[in-house]
Motif scaffolding. Structure first.
Motif, short mmCIF file in Angstrom:
data_model
loop_
_atom_site.label_atom_id
_atom_site.label_comp_id
_atom_site.label_asym_id
_atom_site.label_seq_id
_atom_site.Cartn_x
_atom_site.Cartn_y
_atom_site.Cartn_z
N THR A 90 0.81 -1.22 0.00
CA THR A 90 0.00 0.00 0.00
C THR A 90 0.85 1.27 0.00
O THR A 90 0.50 2.25 -0.66
CB THR A 90 -0.96 0.00 1.21
N HIS A 91 1.96 1.26 0.73
CA HIS A 91 2.80 2.45 0.77
C HIS A 91 3.36 2.76 -0.62
O HIS A 91 3.37 3.91 -1.07
CB HIS A 91 3.94 2.25 1.79
N SER A 92 3.84 1.71 -1.31
CA SER A 92 4.32 1.89 -2.68
C SER A 92 3.21 2.42 -3.58
O SER A 92 3.41 3.34 -4.39
CB SER A 92 4.86 0.57 -3.23
N PHE A 93 2.04 1.83 -3.45
CA PHE A 93 0.86 2.25 -4.22
C PHE A 93 0.58 3.73 -4.01
O PHE A 93 0.40 4.49 -4.97
CB PHE A 93 -0.34 1.40 -3.79
N SER A 94 0.57 4.16 -2.75
CA SER A 94 0.21 5.54 -2.44
C SER A 94 1.26 6.54 -2.92
O SER A 94 0.96 7.73 -3.08
CB SER A 94 0.00 5.70 -0.93
N LYS A 95 2.49 6.06 -3.17
CA LYS A 95 3.56 6.92 -3.66
C LYS A 95 3.68 6.93 -5.18
O LYS A 95 4.55 7.59 -5.75
CB LYS A 95 4.90 6.49 -3.05
N GLY A 96 2.83 6.16 -5.84
CA GLY A 96 2.88 6.10 -7.29
C GLY A 96 3.92 5.16 -7.85
O GLY A 96 4.24 5.19 -9.04
N GLN A 97 4.48 4.29 -7.00
CA GLN A 97 5.42 3.28 -7.46
C GLN A 97 4.66 2.09 -8.04
O GLN A 97 3.49 1.88 -7.73
CB GLN A 97 6.32 2.85 -6.31
N TYR A 98 5.33 1.29 -8.84
CA TYR A 98 4.65 0.23 -9.59
C TYR A 98 4.62 -1.12 -8.88
O TYR A 98 3.87 -2.00 -9.28
CB TYR A 98 5.33 0.04 -10.95
N PHE A 99 5.45 -1.31 -7.86
CA PHE A 99 5.61 -2.64 -7.28
C PHE A 99 4.63 -2.85 -6.14
O PHE A 99 4.97 -2.71 -4.96
CB PHE A 99 7.05 -2.85 -6.81
N TRP A 100 3.40 -3.18 -6.47
CA TRP A 100 2.35 -3.53 -5.52
C TRP A 100 1.44 -4.53 -6.23
O TRP A 100 1.44 -4.61 -7.46
CB TRP A 100 1.56 -2.29 -5.07
N GLY A 101 0.69 -5.29 -5.46
CA GLY A 101 -0.09 -6.33 -6.10
C GLY A 101 -1.34 -6.74 -5.35
O GLY A 101 -1.51 -6.48 -4.17
N VAL A 102 -2.23 -7.39 -6.09
CA VAL A 102 -3.44 -8.00 -5.55
C VAL A 102 -3.13 -9.48 -5.31
O VAL A 102 -2.70 -10.18 -6.23
CB VAL A 102 -4.62 -7.87 -6.54
N SER A 103 -3.32 -9.94 -4.08
CA SER A 103 -2.95 -11.31 -3.73
C SER A 103 -4.18 -12.10 -3.28
O SER A 103 -4.91 -11.66 -2.39
CB SER A 103 -1.90 -11.31 -2.61
N VAL A 104 -4.38 -13.25 -3.89
CA VAL A 104 -5.53 -14.12 -3.58
C VAL A 104 -5.05 -15.56 -3.49
O VAL A 104 -4.30 -16.02 -4.36
CB VAL A 104 -6.62 -14.01 -4.66
N ALA A 105 -5.46 -16.26 -2.44
CA ALA A 105 -5.14 -17.68 -2.32
C ALA A 105 -6.38 -18.43 -1.85
O ALA A 105 -7.22 -17.88 -1.13
CB ALA A 105 -4.00 -17.90 -1.34
N LEU A 106 -6.48 -19.68 -2.26
CA LEU A 106 -7.52 -20.57 -1.75
C LEU A 106 -6.85 -21.63 -0.89
O LEU A 106 -5.96 -22.35 -1.34
CB LEU A 106 -8.28 -21.23 -2.91
N GLU A 107 -7.30 -21.69 0.37
CA GLU A 107 -6.76 -22.65 1.33
C GLU A 107 -7.88 -23.59 1.76
O GLU A 107 -8.97 -23.14 2.13
CB GLU A 107 -6.21 -21.92 2.55
N ILE A 108 -7.62 -24.89 1.70
CA ILE A 108 -8.61 -25.90 2.11
C ILE A 108 -7.97 -26.80 3.17
O ILE A 108 -6.93 -27.41 2.92
CB ILE A 108 -9.10 -26.73 0.90
N ALA A 109 -8.58 -26.82 4.34
CA ALA A 109 -8.08 -27.64 5.45
C ALA A 109 -6.61 -27.38 5.72
O ALA A 109 -5.82 -28.32 5.92
CB ALA A 109 -8.34 -29.12 5.16
N GLY A 110 -6.22 -26.12 5.72
CA GLY A 110 -4.86 -25.74 6.05
C GLY A 110 -3.85 -25.89 4.92
O GLY A 110 -2.66 -25.63 5.13
N GLU A 111 -4.30 -26.26 3.74
CA GLU A 111 -3.39 -26.47 2.61
C GLU A 111 -3.72 -25.48 1.50
O GLU A 111 -4.86 -25.35 1.06
CB GLU A 111 -3.51 -27.90 2.08
#
Length: 254
Positions: free
Chosen positions: A87-108
């Motif tokens: 978020t800090h990079s995002f708010s400064k106009g830098q390019y290195f930020w991302g949307v992260s999504v994971a699917l976890e099932i029973a701890g895996e």
């Protein structure tokens, strides 16, 4: 596969497009603080709201854990989301930020996706099936010498006053390696290990939503994930990702 990867990509890219509408108009961006040094923007909230709604509507059998909104019911099988990692990079106009999504099932972890909208790089992985960047398979680097390695780390604002600070560790490792980077998004940092752009990444005192998406990408690209003692697993409080070939050389410096 529990879900079609193409359908997940459509949703994650749409989330990235929402983030970019704010990124392209930073002068109007509303920024607040969760604590003295921890930022949250209206973009974080908007992207997470979209992801929560879209993922829950598409796959209602899974619970949800987002950085901004917390946990819903059914945490045994759940989406783990960081709407804007860096978020800090995002708010400064830098390019290195991302949307992260994971699917976890029973701890895996079974599915992971990290999208850098400003870079237009989309990483994903599926348990037992491999890892990809923009649709092409990726693998960790073949570097075997720590002395010749490029490594990356993070110095997150909330960790600087801990007794176990990352600065001494960084100094030890910097003296033993050729190149060092600090790019600002743990999710994307992990993906650069998977893609062979760097040979190792470490950070400490993170949360699972910071690393869940990128963690599976590293593993499916042939890398290792351990704590600082070398125990295998996803440990957000001590996460060390390597190409596997320099792990034994790096551990004594951790």
């Amino acid at each position: 596969m529990p879900i079609p990867l193409s359908e997940l990509e459509t949703i994650v890219r749409a989330a990235g497009a929402i983030a970019m509408t704010y990124f392209n108009d930073l002068d109007q961006l509303a920024v607040s603080k969760k604590s003295a040094r921890d930022l949250v923007t209206e973009a974080d909230v908007a992207v997470e709201h979209y992801l929560k709604q879209a993922l829950t509507e598409k796959w209602p059998e899974y619970g949800f854990w987002g950085e901004e909104s917390g946990q819903t019911a059914n945490q045994n099988q759940r989406w783990i989301v960081d709407p804007i990692d860096g978020t800090h990079s995002f708010s400064k106009g830098q390019y290195f930020w991302g949307v992260s999504v994971a699917l976890e099932i029973a701890g895996e972890l079974v599915v992971g996706a990290v999208y850098g909208p400003a870079l237009d790089d989309y990483y994903c992985a599926a348990k037992g099936q491999g890892a990809w960047k923009n649709g092409k398979p990726i693998r960790v680097s073949d570097e075997t010498s720590l002395a010749a390695s490029m490594v990356s780390t993070g110095f997150a604002c909330l960790r600087q006053y801990l007794p176990d600070n990352n600065l001494p560790r960084f100094c030890r490792i910097a003296q033993a390696t050729t190149g060092q980077r600090r790019m600002g998004s743990a999710a994307l940092d992990l993906c650069t290990v998977a893609d062979g752009q760097v040979d190792a990444f470490w950070e400490q005192e993170l949360n699972l939503y910071d690393v869940a998406g990128g963690a599976l990408v590293v593993l499916e690209a042939g890398g290792t994930l351990t704590d600082f003692q070398g125990n295998p697993g996803v440990f957000p409080k001590q996460i060390l990702a390597t190409n596997g070939k320099i792990l034994d050389q790096l551990l004594p410096l951790m």
